[in-house]
Design a protein around this motif. Structure first.
Motif, PDB file in Angstrom:
ATOM      1  N   ILE A  46      -1.044  -3.652   8.147  1.00 51.46           N
ATOM      2  CA  ILE A  46      -0.582  -2.545   7.302  1.00 51.46           C
ATOM      3  C   ILE A  46      -0.594  -1.272   8.147  1.00 51.46           C
ATOM      4  CG2 ILE A  46      -0.998  -1.268   5.151  1.00 51.46           C
ATOM      5  CD1 ILE A  46      -2.625  -3.783   4.194  1.00 51.46           C
ATOM      6  N   GLN A  47       0.536  -0.590   8.193  1.00 50.49           N
ATOM      7  CA  GLN A  47       0.687   0.577   9.070  1.00 50.49           C
ATOM      8  C   GLN A  47       0.014   1.819   8.469  1.00 50.49           C
ATOM      9  OE1 GLN A  47       2.111   0.000  12.045  1.00 50.49           O
ATOM     10  NE2 GLN A  47       2.189  -2.070  11.192  1.00 50.49           N
ATOM     11  N   GLU A  50       1.424   3.766   5.250  1.00 51.05           N
ATOM     12  CA  GLU A  50       2.351   2.874   4.554  1.00 51.05           C
ATOM     13  C   GLU A  50       1.932   2.679   3.085  1.00 51.05           C
ATOM     14  OE1 GLU A  50       2.592  -1.062   6.292  1.00 51.05           O
ATOM     15  OE2 GLU A  50       4.511  -1.429   5.289  1.00 51.05           O
ATOM     16  N   LEU A  52       1.962  -0.253   0.786  1.00 52.18           N
ATOM     17  CA  LEU A  52       2.184  -1.700   0.795  1.00 52.18           C
ATOM     18  C   LEU A  52       1.682  -2.315  -0.502  1.00 52.18           C
ATOM     19  CD1 LEU A  52       2.256  -4.265   3.427  1.00 52.18           C
ATOM     20  CD2 LEU A  52       0.531  -4.682   1.664  1.00 52.18           C
ATOM     21  N   THR A 206      -2.504   5.801   3.584  1.00 50.00           N
ATOM     22  CA  THR A 206      -2.164   4.394   3.394  1.00 50.00           C
ATOM     23  C   THR A 206      -2.563   3.966   1.982  1.00 50.00           C
ATOM     24  OG1 THR A 206      -2.770   4.092   5.706  1.00 50.00           O
ATOM     25  CG2 THR A 206      -2.447   2.080   4.394  1.00 50.00           C
ATOM     26  N   SER A 221       7.038   0.692  -3.191  1.00 50.27           N
ATOM     27  CA  SER A 221       6.512   0.227  -1.900  1.00 50.27           C
ATOM     28  C   SER A 221       7.436   0.501  -0.717  1.00 50.27           C
ATOM     29  CB  SER A 221       6.294  -1.287  -1.956  1.00 50.27           C
ATOM     30  OG  SER A 221       5.711  -1.647  -3.167  1.00 50.27           O
ATOM     31  N   ASP A 222       6.814   0.725   0.452  1.00 47.80           N
ATOM     32  CA  ASP A 222       7.574   0.662   1.704  1.00 47.80           C
ATOM     33  C   ASP A 222       7.820  -0.800   2.046  1.00 47.80           C
ATOM     34  OD1 ASP A 222       7.576   3.447   2.192  1.00 47.80           O
ATOM     35  OD2 ASP A 222       5.469   3.305   2.791  1.00 47.80           O
ATOM     36  N   ARG A 223       6.770  -1.628   1.873  1.00 47.67           N
ATOM     37  CA  ARG A 223       6.931  -3.084   2.054  1.00 47.67           C
ATOM     38  C   ARG A 223       6.154  -3.797   0.950  1.00 47.67           C
ATOM     39  NH1 ARG A 223       5.213  -5.187   7.708  1.00 47.67           N
ATOM     40  NH2 ARG A 223       3.450  -3.806   7.266  1.00 47.67           N
TER      41      ARG A 223
END
Ligand SMILES: Nc1ncnc2c1ncn2[C@@H]1O[C@H](COP(=O)(O)OP(=O)(O)OP(=O)(O)O)[C@@H](O)[C@H]1O
Length: 390
Positions: A46-47, A50, A52, A206, A221-223
């Motif tokens: 997980i960046q 981010e 997520l 995050t 979400s981003d991802r």
């Protein structure tokens, strides 16, 4: 989802190393309860900054994964690091994370400001600093004017925002959210989705968000990591998960689908089904000629034309027409198969029950997948009334 205890306080971020804080690495993590494997050799990066989401049906291991990041559970195997440092063995309050639960567990006898200040008080932060940070934390969720009220005098959405500001006040690098909006009614939930996303973008923090609500995951979400039986089935941006699901499981879990079963044709690019040969693109691994497969077509990718019109598709008869506000939903029977069609209401063709129509689609909108052993979770299945089978 059982915790009612406020999230532990997080320590101040570690020394400046030039490494952005807030990245989470989960490497080969397994968690068992007796013989049951809750999380199965899961790897996920997980960046920092981010948003997520862990998405999946009940029991797929989302909460267990989150609780291992938080430190409430410990992996049987594997490693977890936060901001590039392994946190295995560290208790929750020594990790740079904080958690917001579905049950926000505010102290009813304390004011909003006292609730938010609780973590700082425990750490004996000087009073003046407490006041300033509480004001900042309440500003983040636009609730400073309610500082002196008791939580019971606020709405569910406002109480959840207080729980959020209480979790943010210790400036964690990572905020973990376990179905925080599940207790809210639909309209409030949708408003909070927008607010949460804006807040996350503003803070650059995050966020790891657990949900079984695909709409929630798609909108924020981003991802999204779609989980199944303790593993990640697909990890991708929302638009990719929606447009190019890797498996029938993911396709069935995100949005609605028309599934048509069949046998792979000799050239491998289509399947022979009860409604004819349906060509499409393979999700992940193609199935060899003669194998069992399923074609998935989203309701919004089907266009209704008059019966006998040219174009790839199938003729059928209208079984029902429902007005849903922005869209018109039409169920079409074609042989024993039913197809759900959704079309923007303002431009929808005038159709009525018993009309003969043609369902038309682009082959590029059809995804082909290996047939699943078990029935698909949200497969669109409608049993045709006998009178319409003839
Ligand atoms: N404390 C526990 N003891 C025994 N089994 C557990 C425990 N916690 C979770 N499990 C099991 O581990 C599996 C994964 O559970 P988990 O709560 O992580 O799933 P989930 O995807 O978060 O589900 P939900 O959306 O219902 O919360 C389930 O089969 C669950 O029954």
């Amino acid at each position: 989802m059982a915790d009612t205890v406020p999230a532990a306080t997080a320590p101040d971020p570690g020394p400046a190393t030039g490494i952005p804080t807030g990245g989470v690495e989960i490497i080969g993590v397994t968690k068992r309860y007796g013989d049951a494997v809750a999380v199965d050799d899961l790897t996920l990066s997980i960046q920092p900054g981010e948003f997520l989401s862990l998405l999946g049906p009940s029991g797929c291991g989302k909460t267990t994964t989150l609780r291992m990041i938080a430190g409430f559970e410990h992996p049987d195997a594997g490693d977890i690091s936060i901001s590039d440092r392994s946190v295995l063995g560290l208790p929750p309050h020594r990790r740079e994370v904080n958690t917001v639960f579905q049950a926000y567990a505010l102290f009813p006898h304390m004011t909003v400001a006292e609730n938010v200040a609780y973590g700082l008080q425990q750490r004996r932060v000087p009073k003046a600093e407490q006041r300033q940070r509480v004001a900042e934390a309440l500003d983040m969720v636009q609730l400073r004017r309610f500082a002196d009220r008791k939580p019971t005098m606020l709405s569910g959405g406002q109480q959840q925002r207080i729980a959020l500001s209480r979790a943010l006040i210790n400036r964690p690098s990572v905020l973990l959210l376990d179905e925080p909006l599940a207790a809210l009614d639909r309209q409030l939930r949708e408003e909070m989705q927008v607010e949460l996303k804006l807040l996350q973008a503003r803070l650059g923090m995050t966020f790891v968000f657990v949900t079984h609500d695909q709409g929630e995951a798609l909108s924020m979400s981003d991802r999204i990591a779609v989980m199944r039986e303790g593993r990640i089935e697909q990890l991708d941006a929302p638009e990719s998960i929606y447009a190019a699901p890797a498996s029938a499981y993911v396709a069935s879990f995100i949005g609605q689908q028309n599934f048509v079963q069949g046998t792979v044709t000799a050239d491998g690019g289509a399947i022979d089904t009860e409604i004819g040969t349906v060509a499409g693109e393979w999700g992940a691994d193609a199935v060899a000629a003669g194998g069992s497969a399923v074609a998935a077509i989203r309701p919004e990718f089907i266009r209704l034309e008059t019966a006998g019109s040219p174009g790839v598709g199938v003729d059928g008869r209208v079984l029902s027409v429902s007005y849903l506000g922005e869209t018109l939903q039409v169920v079409v029977g074609a042989g024993d198969q039913t197809l759900l069609v959704r079309t923007p209401a303002p431009t929808a063709p005038a159709v009525a029950v018993d009309d003969d129509v043609r369902c038309v689609w682009q082959p590029s909108a059809v995804r082909l997948f290996a047939a699943e052993g078990a029935p698909l979770a949200s497969t669109h299945v409608i049993t045709l009334p006998d009178r319409l089978r003839a």
